[in-house]
Scaffold this motif. Structure first.
Motif, PDB file in Angstrom:
ATOM      1  N   HIS A  75      39.437  42.035  45.663  1.00 59.63           N
ATOM      2  CA  HIS A  75      38.856  41.389  46.840  1.00 59.63           C
ATOM      3  C   HIS A  75      39.894  40.514  47.553  1.00 59.63           C
ATOM      4  N   HIS A  76      40.598  39.706  46.814  1.00 54.11           N
ATOM      5  CA  HIS A  76      41.553  38.784  47.452  1.00 54.11           C
ATOM      6  C   HIS A  76      42.922  39.439  47.628  1.00 54.11           C
ATOM      7  N   HIS A 101      38.865  42.749  51.693  1.00 56.11           N
ATOM      8  CA  HIS A 101      38.551  41.315  51.713  1.00 56.11           C
ATOM      9  C   HIS A 101      37.487  41.007  52.774  1.00 56.11           C
ATOM     10  N   GLY A 125      32.386  33.251  48.538  1.00 60.58           N
ATOM     11  CA  GLY A 125      33.671  32.633  48.866  1.00 60.58           C
ATOM     12  C   GLY A 125      33.505  31.317  49.597  1.00 60.58           C
ATOM     13  N   HIS A 137      33.806  29.833  43.274  1.00 61.60           N
ATOM     14  CA  HIS A 137      34.220  30.868  44.219  1.00 61.60           C
ATOM     15  C   HIS A 137      34.156  32.257  43.561  1.00 61.60           C
ATOM     16  N   GLU A 164      31.599  36.025  44.275  1.00 68.01           N
ATOM     17  CA  GLU A 164      32.138  37.321  44.719  1.00 68.01           C
ATOM     18  C   GLU A 164      32.118  38.383  43.617  1.00 68.01           C
TER      19      GLU A 164
HETATM   20 ZN    ZN Z   1      36.980  34.830  48.081  1.00 64.28          ZN
END
Ligand code: ZN
Length: 288
Positions: free
Chosen positions: A71-72, A106, A196, A239, A243
């Motif tokens: 994701h990041h 993302h 997030g 965080h 996610e």
């Molecule tokens: Zn995030």
């Protein structure tokens, strides 16, 4: 995917992910898509993770993954070196030497429908979902159901204190847990969630008229001023925990569409590793 029985290639996985999460849907500052990897390489197993850190990379390699979908972004800002003497360069080397591709989805996965916050909303059983922050009209991501964050109705109303305990129970476990801001007895029926960092959506949560907003990375002044202005109660989760639910959805779609095997990382990559609640007034003495 293939009619000949051969596994999909990195390029096939990229094409499928780009269809589901078009790179043009990402925010302008974001960096998404294929980060490294040979397009022609076969992919039998995909590892899904929130963060590309040495621990999740080793986990993916140990699981025999040919590709990581994260994701990041690993490389969000411009770099002039990926030397193995640097933290991120070390990761790049490890992946290339192991012949493991890396792909990032993302903010293009945040805005998609279903996207990151749909999986978060599902943990709470929210119904009647609508986006919290729809894309700018006419922007590439503009479309029905799309947007960052989701608003929906809880199956049954809960007080803020009950909802906070419920959130800690239904979200992936972290040291951080869940903290809330606002009257603990406030009734919550309509909940906004955004996976997030959700600081920038406080005004939209207020405008939407929700009873509470759950997100991550909330700060003292914005949160305090938001509540003083009569905004919805706030829940501040870890965080990573907001996610991580999306990875299950991502993995299921990869299996269904491409027939690949998937592994989902449950390694808590949240930086916070210790949490201590303050002792209650009648419980000042530390227990033996
Ligand atoms: Zn995030």
């Amino acid at each position: 995917m293939s009619t000949t029985g051969s596994p999909p290639t990195v390029a096939d996985v990229v094409a499928a992910l780009d269809r589901r999460y078009p790179p043009a849907w990402a925010e302008e500052w974001d960096r998404v898509g294929l980060v490294l990897g040979e397009p022609a390489n076969p992919v039998r197993r995909v590892a899904c993770a929130v963060d590309v850190v040495p621990e999740t990379v080793e986990e993916a390699l140990a699981a025999g993954a040919d590709m990581i979908v994260a994701h990041h972004p690993l490389l969000l800002r411009g770099v002039s070196s990926v030397a193995a003497t640097t933290y991120k360069g070390r990761i790049v080397h490890r992946l290339i030497k192991a012949d493991v591709a890396l792909y990032v989805a993302h903010t293009n996965a945040d805005v998609a429908d279903p996207g990151v916050s749909d999986a978060l909303a599902a943990r709470f059983g929210l119904t009647g979902l609508r986006p919290l922050h729809p894309p700018r009209p006419g922007s590439p991501a503009d479309g029905p159901g799309r947007g960052i964050g989701r608003i929906g109705e809880l199956p049954a109303p809960l007080t803020l204190a009950e909802l906070t305990r419920h959130a800690a129970a239904v979200l992936p476990v972290t040291a951080w847990g869940v903290r809330a801001a606002g009257d603990p007895g406030r009734m919550v029926r309509t909940l906004a969630v955004s996976g997030g960092s959700g600081d920038s959506f406080l005004a939209e949560a207020t405008a939407a008229g929700v009873d509470a907003f759950l997100t991550a990375d909330l700060r003292h002044h914005p949160a305090g001023e938001h509540l003083a202005a009569g905004g919805p109660a706030l829940l501040d989760a870890a965080h990573w925990a907001t996610e991580r639910p999306w990875l299950d959805d991502l993995a299921a779609r990869l299996r269904d569409e491409l027939g690949v095997e998937t592994v989902v990382s449950d390694l808590d990559t949240d930086p916070w590793t210790v949490h201590a609640a303050a002792p209650r007034p009648d419980d000042k003495e530390p227990r033996p």
